[in-house]
Motif scaffolding. Structure first.
Motif, PDB file in Angstrom:
ATOM      1  N   TYR A 126      -7.581 -11.728  -1.602  1.00 53.55           N
ATOM      2  CA  TYR A 126      -6.443 -11.138  -0.880  1.00 53.55           C
ATOM      3  C   TYR A 126      -6.133 -11.894   0.409  1.00 53.55           C
ATOM      4  CZ  TYR A 126      -7.777  -7.388  -4.030  1.00 53.55           C
ATOM      5  OH  TYR A 126      -8.107  -6.664  -5.142  1.00 53.55           O
ATOM      6  N   TRP A 127      -6.841 -12.995   0.642  1.00 53.91           N
ATOM      7  CA  TRP A 127      -6.740 -13.690   1.922  1.00 53.91           C
ATOM      8  C   TRP A 127      -5.306 -14.053   2.290  1.00 53.91           C
ATOM      9  CZ3 TRP A 127      -9.938 -13.850   5.750  1.00 53.91           C
ATOM     10  CH2 TRP A 127      -9.731 -14.769   6.792  1.00 53.91           C
ATOM     11  N   ASN A 128      -4.555 -14.571   1.347  1.00 53.20           N
ATOM     12  CA  ASN A 128      -3.188 -15.014   1.640  1.00 53.20           C
ATOM     13  C   ASN A 128      -2.216 -13.860   1.838  1.00 53.20           C
ATOM     14  OD1 ASN A 128      -3.923 -17.718   1.512  1.00 53.20           O
ATOM     15  ND2 ASN A 128      -3.488 -17.882  -0.672  1.00 53.20           N
ATOM     16  N   LYS A 129      -2.667 -12.647   1.565  1.00 56.27           N
ATOM     17  CA  LYS A 129      -1.803 -11.476   1.748  1.00 56.27           C
ATOM     18  C   LYS A 129      -2.004 -10.815   3.105  1.00 56.27           C
ATOM     19  CE  LYS A 129      -1.556 -10.607  -3.222  1.00 56.27           C
ATOM     20  NZ  LYS A 129      -1.753  -9.647  -4.337  1.00 56.27           N
ATOM     21  N   SER A 294     -14.471  -6.839   0.204  1.00 49.37           N
ATOM     22  CA  SER A 294     -13.487  -7.105  -0.839  1.00 49.37           C
ATOM     23  C   SER A 294     -12.818  -5.821  -1.301  1.00 49.37           C
ATOM     24  CB  SER A 294     -14.164  -7.799  -2.033  1.00 49.37           C
ATOM     25  OG  SER A 294     -14.742  -9.012  -1.636  1.00 49.37           O
ATOM     26  N   PHE A 295     -13.624  -4.767  -1.472  1.00 48.94           N
ATOM     27  CA  PHE A 295     -13.038  -3.511  -1.926  1.00 48.94           C
ATOM     28  C   PHE A 295     -12.090  -2.928  -0.887  1.00 48.94           C
ATOM     29  CE2 PHE A 295     -12.763   1.039  -2.395  1.00 48.94           C
ATOM     30  CZ  PHE A 295     -12.388   1.142  -3.727  1.00 48.94           C
ATOM     31  N   ILE A 296     -12.440  -3.043   0.383  1.00 48.60           N
ATOM     32  CA  ILE A 296     -11.588  -2.533   1.454  1.00 48.60           C
ATOM     33  C   ILE A 296     -10.203  -3.175   1.407  1.00 48.60           C
ATOM     34  CG2 ILE A 296     -11.270  -2.587   3.970  1.00 48.60           C
ATOM     35  CD1 ILE A 296     -14.408  -2.238   4.089  1.00 48.60           C
ATOM     36  N   LEU A 297     -10.139  -4.452   1.003  1.00 48.30           N
ATOM     37  CA  LEU A 297      -8.863  -5.161   0.937  1.00 48.30           C
ATOM     38  C   LEU A 297      -8.172  -5.018  -0.419  1.00 48.30           C
ATOM     39  CD1 LEU A 297      -9.862  -8.411   2.848  1.00 48.30           C
ATOM     40  CD2 LEU A 297      -8.281  -6.632   3.635  1.00 48.30           C
ATOM     41  N   SER A 298      -8.829  -4.340  -1.363  1.00 46.73           N
ATOM     42  CA  SER A 298      -8.203  -4.105  -2.668  1.00 46.73           C
ATOM     43  C   SER A 298      -7.115  -3.051  -2.534  1.00 46.73           C
ATOM     44  CB  SER A 298      -9.250  -3.629  -3.679  1.00 46.73           C
ATOM     45  OG  SER A 298      -9.656  -2.291  -3.391  1.00 46.73           O
ATOM     46  N   ASP A 299      -6.315  -2.887  -3.575  1.00 52.73           N
ATOM     47  CA  ASP A 299      -5.252  -1.877  -3.539  1.00 52.73           C
ATOM     48  C   ASP A 299      -5.827  -0.500  -3.231  1.00 52.73           C
ATOM     49  OD1 ASP A 299      -3.729  -4.025  -4.307  1.00 52.73           O
ATOM     50  OD2 ASP A 299      -2.812  -3.046  -6.034  1.00 52.73           O
ATOM     51  N   GLN A 300      -6.900  -0.116  -3.943  1.00 53.45           N
ATOM     52  CA  GLN A 300      -7.456   1.216  -3.743  1.00 53.45           C
ATOM     53  C   GLN A 300      -8.093   1.364  -2.371  1.00 53.45           C
ATOM     54  OE1 GLN A 300      -7.003   3.858  -5.876  1.00 53.45           O
ATOM     55  NE2 GLN A 300      -7.721   4.954  -4.061  1.00 53.45           N
ATOM     56  N   ALA A 310      -4.447   5.325   8.567  1.00 51.12           N
ATOM     57  CA  ALA A 310      -4.400   3.939   9.021  1.00 51.12           C
ATOM     58  C   ALA A 310      -3.433   3.165   8.135  1.00 51.12           C
ATOM     59  CB  ALA A 310      -5.789   3.309   8.956  1.00 51.12           C
ATOM     60  N   ARG A 311      -2.611   2.339   8.731  1.00 56.02           N
ATOM     61  CA  ARG A 311      -1.647   1.567   7.946  1.00 56.02           C
ATOM     62  C   ARG A 311      -2.322   0.332   7.358  1.00 56.02           C
ATOM     63  NH1 ARG A 311       4.073   2.245   8.584  1.00 56.02           N
ATOM     64  NH2 ARG A 311       4.421   4.325   9.445  1.00 56.02           N
ATOM     65  N   PRO A 312      -2.254   0.153   6.041  1.00 54.79           N
ATOM     66  CA  PRO A 312      -2.905  -0.990   5.397  1.00 54.79           C
ATOM     67  C   PRO A 312      -2.396  -2.313   5.954  1.00 54.79           C
ATOM     68  CG  PRO A 312      -2.202   0.613   3.757  1.00 54.79           C
ATOM     69  CD  PRO A 312      -1.584   1.027   5.059  1.00 54.79           C
ATOM     70  N   ILE A 313      -3.284  -3.291   6.036  1.00 60.43           N
ATOM     71  CA  ILE A 313      -2.877  -4.607   6.518  1.00 60.43           C
ATOM     72  C   ILE A 313      -2.023  -5.318   5.477  1.00 60.43           C
ATOM     73  CG2 ILE A 313      -4.867  -5.925   5.646  1.00 60.43           C
ATOM     74  CD1 ILE A 313      -3.119  -6.296   9.082  1.00 60.43           C
ATOM     75  N   ARG A 314      -2.214  -4.984   4.202  1.00 58.68           N
ATOM     76  CA  ARG A 314      -1.451  -5.625   3.132  1.00 58.68           C
ATOM     77  C   ARG A 314      -0.130  -4.883   2.902  1.00 58.68           C
ATOM     78  NH1 ARG A 314      -4.705  -5.525  -2.076  1.00 58.68           N
ATOM     79  NH2 ARG A 314      -2.687  -6.283  -2.815  1.00 58.68           N
ATOM     80  N   SER A 315       0.959  -5.568   3.164  1.00 58.64           N
ATOM     81  CA  SER A 315       2.279  -4.940   3.004  1.00 58.64           C
ATOM     82  C   SER A 315       2.693  -4.833   1.540  1.00 58.64           C
ATOM     83  CB  SER A 315       3.333  -5.744   3.780  1.00 58.64           C
ATOM     84  OG  SER A 315       3.410  -7.076   3.290  1.00 58.64           O
ATOM     85  N   ASP A 316       1.987  -5.541   0.651  1.00 59.63           N
ATOM     86  CA  ASP A 316       2.366  -5.517  -0.760  1.00 59.63           C
ATOM     87  C   ASP A 316       1.755  -4.349  -1.522  1.00 59.63           C
ATOM     88  OD1 ASP A 316      -0.180  -6.847  -0.365  1.00 59.63           O
ATOM     89  OD2 ASP A 316      -0.136  -7.317  -2.505  1.00 59.63           O
TER      90      ASP A 316
END
Length: 364
Positions: A126-129, A294-300, A310-316
Motif C-alpha cells: 500500500y506504500w504508493n497509496k 500491513s493489516f492496519i494499511l489494508s482496506d479492513q 480516525a480518517r484513513p490515510i488511504r483515500s482509495d
C-alpha cells in the motif's frame, strides 16, 4: 499518556488479506527485499504475539484490528499505553524478549526516531497509496490515519450558541479553553500549530499560535484541566482543542444527550496530521510487527480505524455508509494545512515546551 485521550470503539469482522508485501531490510531501507506474504504469516504465527506501545484497545478502535489479527492469524496482542516520546524511549532502552514490536507515534517525531536509528524500515504493497507528506521516503515511518485539530464544547457548561466555530470565535468567548500538555502531547503541539496557521504562521513560525494562547492566558481563560474523557464525563471541561476523532469518540462514549457536545473544525484554519505505526528495530516479534502494520494499511484495517472516528490515510478505501456517516462531513475540512517539512516541525516541537512556559504561562 494516550489512554485518556485516544478512546475507540468495538471490533469488526476480518477481511482476507493474502498478498505479496514489499519489505525493507532492518539495516538498509534502500536495499528493499521481497517478503512473501505466506512467509510473513507463517513466521508471525510462530511468534504468536505482537507487543505494542501506545496502541491501546480503546484508541481509534485499535481493538478492531487486534481482534481481526487474532481471529485470522492466531497472533495475540498486548499493549502498554504511553506517549510518543515514551515510546521512543522504550524502543531505545528495552531489548531482547521484553522489547516491544510496534508503536503509534505522531509523525512529527518520526524524523527523530529515524535519526536515532530506532526503527525497522518496512513498506507494504500500500506504500504508493500513502500521501508523500505522510511517510518517510525510505520506509521508516508511515501514517495509518489522520487527525484534524477541532473544538469540542460541553453545552452543559457553555451555551450552545456560544460554541466556537473558529479561532476568532474562541477569542471572543468567556469560557475556559483546555489544550493539554504542550511539552509532551502531539495533540497539544498541533493545537498550537493550528492556531499559528490560522494567524499566518507555519511549522517554522509558531509565534502567532503562541501569542494567541498567551492572550487567552492573560485573560485567565486557559484551563489546567486535562483534555481526557474522564474529565469530560465529570463535566470539568468547557471548550477543548483536540483531534477530531477524539472529540467524536468522547461524544459517543459519554452518550446521553446527543446534542450535549458541539464539535467543529475551525473555519479560519486548522491542521491535519497523522500518526505513524512504526516498527521497533529491536522487535522481539518482527514478523508479527510487519503483519500488524500491513493489516492496519489494508482496506479492513483502514475501515477499523474509521470506526474509531480516525480518517484513513488511504483515500482509495471506500468506507461503508454506516461508518462514513459517523464522521464529520468532508465540507468541514476546507481550510486545512499539512506540515510541509516534518524535519523542521520536529525541530520546532523540541522548543515548544520552553516557548509555552516562558511566552504563554509566563505572560500574565
Amino acid at each position: 499518556m494516550k489512554l485518556g485521550k485516544r478512546l475507540g470503539v468495538a471490533a469488526v469482522t476480518l477481511s482476507l488479506l493474502g498478498v505479496v508485501l514489499a519489505g525493507c531490510s532492518s539495516n538498509n531501507a534502500a536495499a528493499a527485499t521481497s517478503d512473501k506474504w505466506s512467509t510473513v504469516v507463517k513466521t508471525a504465527k510462530k511468534e504468536g504475539t505482537v507487543k505494542s506501545v501506545g496502541m491501546p484497545d480503546t484508541w481509534a478502535n485499535w481493538i478492531g484490528s487486534w481482534n481481526d489479527i487474532k481471529a485470522k492469524y492466531g497472533v495475540s496482542h498486548k499493549d502498554t499505553d504511553m506517549s510518543s516520546a515514551q515510546e521512543l524511549q522504550n524502543f531505545k532502552n528495552v531489548q531482547g524478549k521484553k522489547a516491544s514490536d510496534i508503536g503509534d507515534i505522531g509523525i512529527n517525531v518520526g524524523p527523530t526516531a529515524t535519526k536515532k536509528n530506532l526503527l525497522m524500515p518496512y513498506r507494504s504493497q500500500y506504500w504508493n497509496k500513502i500521501p508523500t507528506w505522510a511517510k518517510d521516503k525510505k520506509g521508516y515511518w508511515a501514517a495509518g490515519y489522520t487527525g484534524t485539530i477541532a473544538f469540542i464544547t460541553d453545552t452543559k457548561n457553555v451555551k450552545a450558541a456560544d460554541a466556537p466555530k473558529s479561532w476568532a470565535d474562541l477569542t471572543k468567548g468567556n469560557y475556559k479553553v483546555s489544550v493539554g500538555d504542550v511539552a509532551t502531547e502531539a495533540q497539544a503541539q498541533y493545537a498550537v500549530l493550528a492556531a499559528a496557521h490560522a494567524k499566518g504562521g507555519s511549522e517554522t513560525n509558531v509565534k502567532p499560535g503562541i501569542d494567541f494562547f498567551a492572550d487567552l492566558h492573560k485573560k485567565d481563560r486557559l484551563s489546567t484541566v486535562d483534555t481526557s474523557i474522564d474529565n469530560f464525563k465529570k463535566g470539568e471541561q468547557q471548550v477543548a482543542v483536540v483531534w477530531d476523532f477524539n472529540a467524536l469518540n468522547y461524544r459517543k462514549l459519554i452518550g446521553g444527550d446527543k446534542d450535549r457536545f458541539k464539535i467543529s473544525i475551525p473555519t479560519d484554519g486548522t491542521v491535519t496530521s497523522g500518526y505513524a505505526e512504526v516498527l521497533n528495530k529491536k522487535a522481539a516479534h518482527p514478523a508479527a510487527a510487519k503483519l500488524a502494520r500491513s493489516f492496519i494499511l489494508s482496506d479492513q484495517g483502514q475501515i477499523n480505524l474509521a470506526k474509531g472516528f480516525a480518517r484513513p490515510i488511504r483515500s482509495d478505501v471506500k468506507l461503508p455508509d454506516s461508518v462514513k456517516s459517523q464522521l464529520l462531513p468532508d465540507s468541514d475540512y476546507k481550510n486545512v494545512y499539512h506540515v510541509k517539512n516534518n524535519d523542521k516541525w520536529n525541530t520546532t516541537t523540541v522548543k515548544l515546551a520552553q516557548m509555552w512556559q516562558s511566552d504563554v504561562m509566563g505572560k500574565k
